[in-house]
Design a protein around this motif. Sequence first.
Motif, PDB file in Angstrom:
ATOM      1  N   ARG A 116       1.145  -1.092  -0.138  1.00 34.95           N
ATOM      2  CA  ARG A 116      -0.426   0.172  -0.147  1.00 34.95           C
ATOM      3  C   ARG A 116       1.134   1.395  -0.214  1.00 34.95           C
ATOM      4  NH1 ARG A 116      -4.089  -2.509   4.998  1.00 34.95           N
ATOM      5  NH2 ARG A 116      -6.223  -3.303   2.745  1.00 34.95           N
TER       6      ARG A 116
ATOM      7  N   PRO B 201      -1.224  -2.779  -6.314  1.00 38.42           N
ATOM      8  CA  PRO B 201      -2.816  -2.722  -6.292  1.00 38.42           C
ATOM      9  C   PRO B 201      -2.518  -4.593  -5.746  1.00 38.42           C
ATOM     10  CG  PRO B 201      -1.830  -2.528  -8.265  1.00 38.42           C
ATOM     11  CD  PRO B 201      -0.544  -2.436  -8.048  1.00 38.42           C
ATOM     12  N   VAL B 202      -3.190  -4.434  -4.551  1.00 32.99           N
ATOM     13  CA  VAL B 202      -3.748  -5.070  -3.869  1.00 32.99           C
ATOM     14  C   VAL B 202      -4.878  -5.908  -4.556  1.00 32.99           C
ATOM     15  CG1 VAL B 202      -4.275  -5.905  -1.428  1.00 32.99           C
ATOM     16  CG2 VAL B 202      -2.380  -4.264  -2.047  1.00 32.99           C
TER      17      VAL B 202
ATOM     18  N   GLU C  58     -10.150  -1.617  -3.048  1.00 37.87           N
ATOM     19  CA  GLU C  58      -9.186  -3.419  -3.645  1.00 37.87           C
ATOM     20  C   GLU C  58      -9.884  -4.517  -3.788  1.00 37.87           C
ATOM     21  OE1 GLU C  58      -5.375  -1.943  -0.347  1.00 37.87           O
ATOM     22  OE2 GLU C  58      -6.624  -3.441   0.076  1.00 37.87           O
ATOM     23  N   THR C  59      -9.314  -5.067  -4.543  1.00 37.51           N
ATOM     24  CA  THR C  59      -9.901  -6.417  -5.015  1.00 37.51           C
ATOM     25  C   THR C  59      -9.934  -7.420  -4.567  1.00 37.51           C
ATOM     26  OG1 THR C  59      -9.229  -5.477  -7.539  1.00 37.51           O
ATOM     27  CG2 THR C  59     -10.186  -7.610  -6.871  1.00 37.51           C
TER      28      THR C  59
ATOM     29  N   PRO D 134      -9.207  -6.023   3.272  1.00 32.91           N
ATOM     30  CA  PRO D 134      -8.914  -5.182   2.012  1.00 32.91           C
ATOM     31  C   PRO D 134      -9.815  -3.364   2.925  1.00 32.91           C
ATOM     32  CG  PRO D 134     -10.403  -7.418   1.545  1.00 32.91           C
ATOM     33  CD  PRO D 134     -10.246  -7.305   3.121  1.00 32.91           C
TER      34      PRO D 134
END
Length: 211
Positions: free
Chosen positions: A63, A68-69, A115-116, A111
Motif C-alpha cells: 500500500r 495494487p492488492v 481493493e479487489t 481489504p
Amino acid sequence: MIQGDGDLSANYTAAFDGHLEFGKQPALLIVDFVMAYLDPASPLYAGVEDALDSNIRLLAAARAAGIPVIFTNVVYEPGGADGGLFYQKIPALKAFDRGSPLGLFPPTLQPHEGETVVSKQFASAFFGTALDEKLRDMGVDTLLISGLSTSGCVRASALDALQHGFAPFVVREACGDRHPTPHDNTLFDLQAKYAEVISLAQALDLFESCK
C-alpha cells in the motif's frame, strides 16, 4: 529448499536453473488468508500466525508503494452445489459455506475500499474467476503471491499465474501450511519449475524500489 539433501538439489539444478525477471507493474495477491486457518476450532486450522504477521507487513509495504492488492477468499453456496468434486473431496470446505465466520478475513488483514476481492470455489485464484482480466486491465505483469495453503491454493495460483503470463514471485514467510514438510517441499518445487521463491525481506525491498 529441502534441507539436508544436496544430491536432490544438485539433481534439480542440473535440469531447472532458469529465473524469472521482476516486471515493471507488480501486484500483491494474498490467497485465502481467512479465519478458517486461524481459528483453533476450525477443521482447517493450520497454526499460521507467523505467516499472518508477515502478510501484515507485506500488505502495508504494498500500500505504501502504491502497488495494487488483490485478496482471494473461498465462498460456496450452502451444500457446495458450486464446489464440484473439490467440495466432495475435502469435507472441511464446508467451513466456507456462504455466511460462515470462518470465511472472513482476520481483523488485521482487511481489504481497503477499492481493493479487489476475488471469490473462488477451486484451488487456483484464476480458475473460474475474472482474475486474469482484472490483472490485464491494471497492466500487471508480475504477481507477488502470499497466503494459504502453500501446497494447495498458493501452489495452484502460482502455476496458473505463470501459465497466464504473469511472473509469480512467492513470498516464503508469508505463506503457510498445516505442516512444514509440504510447505518446504512445495516451495522447493515451485522455485525449480514455476516461480521465484523470495524472502519477505526481498519482497519488501522490491516494493520499496517501486516507490
